[in-house]
Design an enzyme around this catalytic site. Sequence first.
Site, PDB file in Angstrom:
ATOM      1  N   CYS A  78      30.986 -25.431  -4.912  1.00 27.18           N
ATOM      2  CA  CYS A  78      31.938 -26.326  -5.572  1.00 27.18           C
ATOM      3  C   CYS A  78      32.620 -25.685  -6.777  1.00 27.18           C
ATOM      4  O   CYS A  78      33.848 -25.712  -6.882  1.00 27.18           O
ATOM      5  CB  CYS A  78      31.223 -27.604  -6.011  1.00 27.18           C
ATOM      6  SG  CYS A  78      30.526 -28.565  -4.642  1.00 27.18           S
TER       7      CYS A  78
ATOM      8  N   HIS B 179      34.060 -29.061 -11.283  1.00 29.19           N
ATOM      9  CA  HIS B 179      32.643 -29.211 -10.946  1.00 29.19           C
ATOM     10  C   HIS B 179      31.930 -29.984 -12.051  1.00 29.19           C
ATOM     11  O   HIS B 179      31.631 -29.442 -13.120  1.00 29.19           O
ATOM     12  CB  HIS B 179      32.023 -27.827 -10.755  1.00 29.19           C
ATOM     13  CG  HIS B 179      30.606 -27.852 -10.264  1.00 29.19           C
ATOM     14  ND1 HIS B 179      30.220 -28.559  -9.159  1.00 29.19           N
ATOM     15  CD2 HIS B 179      29.477 -27.259 -10.740  1.00 29.19           C
ATOM     16  CE1 HIS B 179      28.934 -28.382  -8.936  1.00 29.19           C
ATOM     17  NE2 HIS B 179      28.454 -27.606  -9.910  1.00 29.19           N
TER      18      HIS B 179
END
Length: 537
Positions: A91, A145
Amino acid sequence: MMSTKNKLSFHSILFVALTLCYFTSCKQGKPEKQLSADLIEKPNVLFISIDDLNDWIEPLGGHPQAITPNFNRLAEKSVLFTHAYTANPACNPSRAAILSGLAPQTTGVYSNYQDWREVIGDYRSLGGYFRDNGYYSAGAGKLYHYFMVDTTAWDDYWPSQKKNMPRDFPPHGFAPEDYKKRAENGTVSMPMFKDMYTAFDWTPLVVEDSLMGDYKSVEWVSNQLKADHNDPFFLACGIYRPHLPWYVPKKYYEMFPLESIQLPEVLPNDPDDLSDRAIDIAHRGGNYHKHVVKADQWKNAVQGYLASIAFADAMLGRLLDALENSRYADNTVIVLWSDHGWQLGEKEHWRKFALWENTAKSVLMMHAPEGTPGLPEGSEDGQRSDRIVSLMDIYPTLLDLCGLPPSKSVDGRSLAPLLKDPDAEWNYPAITSYDFGEFSVRTENWRYTRYIDGSEELYDHTRDENEWQNLANLPEYQPVIEKMKKHIPENPAPLIKTSLKMRPYFVPPFKSKEEYDDWLEHDKDNKYLLEKYWEQK
């Protein structure tokens, strides 16, 4: 009898009518798209992120039981890129790359365990670039993130500039017996094992959609679409599902009866032709596959993932409704992307964090309305492009489409030629990184991967879409490997340690080949790695 004057008038009218007919709808074959008479001075942008979504959606056909009418709906009004690949299958590095326009090998952000803001010095986030060029920039939900947000990119963000993700699955959203079980064990369905990510779990919720965080994010962005804006907007919406845990309302689980669930197609003993390094990656974090099979949870997990995708699809539908019912329906560029793929047992691997097709392949759709400055005729909606593209291409494409000054520092290239002609010539490979010094190169026919220990994989995608046969050790394929090697970055940026603290279940990334060799010499002890190289005890 018709007079001479009337005859001339009739023939003149007939000539004009036939001429117009020839240049418009009376031409044989597919009519050419007419250029819009007026350019949209500054088109709006709706920027949609889906977390951890692989190709298990109906338009891509990754799983035969997927139910995604709204992904279908967007595919019909956009160009669907069937072979779009992430810059990194995690991510943080993927999102940092997409939103900064800078690839991991350029910046050194390769891992979830780095704070990208401490690594990338000279950048301008995509939302910030639009903001600098006269746009109202706002969003909701997970774009970066978790807490690693960029507050300079937005005029407004929900829930806040420092907390991009809303709260989710409130405790009263479980069935009472499930909540009690989670309180006692830490999970509901998946038994805990050593080094397991604690969100690796799934269960239906006794809760309405409106209590879910994704619903609230979509609601906030939808309200933005209902508002009057004096400036063009860059609106971002981060939809968190199908990210773990797969806790979504039970009606989505009921769409996929457990007894009918089809498991992913796998090859027994698939890892047999992989290197030790590749097998370590497949079994990363305590060997999830072994524990899922032992707990008899494989079908349950697939059900949870499909249910979470169906929930994300419903949220996408609400967002598309809001746009289509707004005054901005005809002057808004749409881009939808997922940050990377996912595996559910293929190659005995679960989650992302790997360099195979299922983890590197992402979802990408783009729509440009007629009159868009960089593509006046608009995108060829409803078409599929099978060309190999990268998520790194999103940043330069949006600048190009909206007529903004190009950024000379970003990686990637504009996809406008493929939005105009999805079958246009396009001979650029997609590069995906994992940790430091590990790269995979995808071309239309091949995937070539090289790991930190020098081991290799080569797959022929004209005959082996599942990547079941590693050809790297066969002499007859060495010429292909030599050609593919040329795309591996020669001097990638180093992986830089940041202030981010590791959690016990984290698998620390390697910063060098020497560090990897040291880990091997100490029996692959992650605790040793954390203490020596990350100074954490």
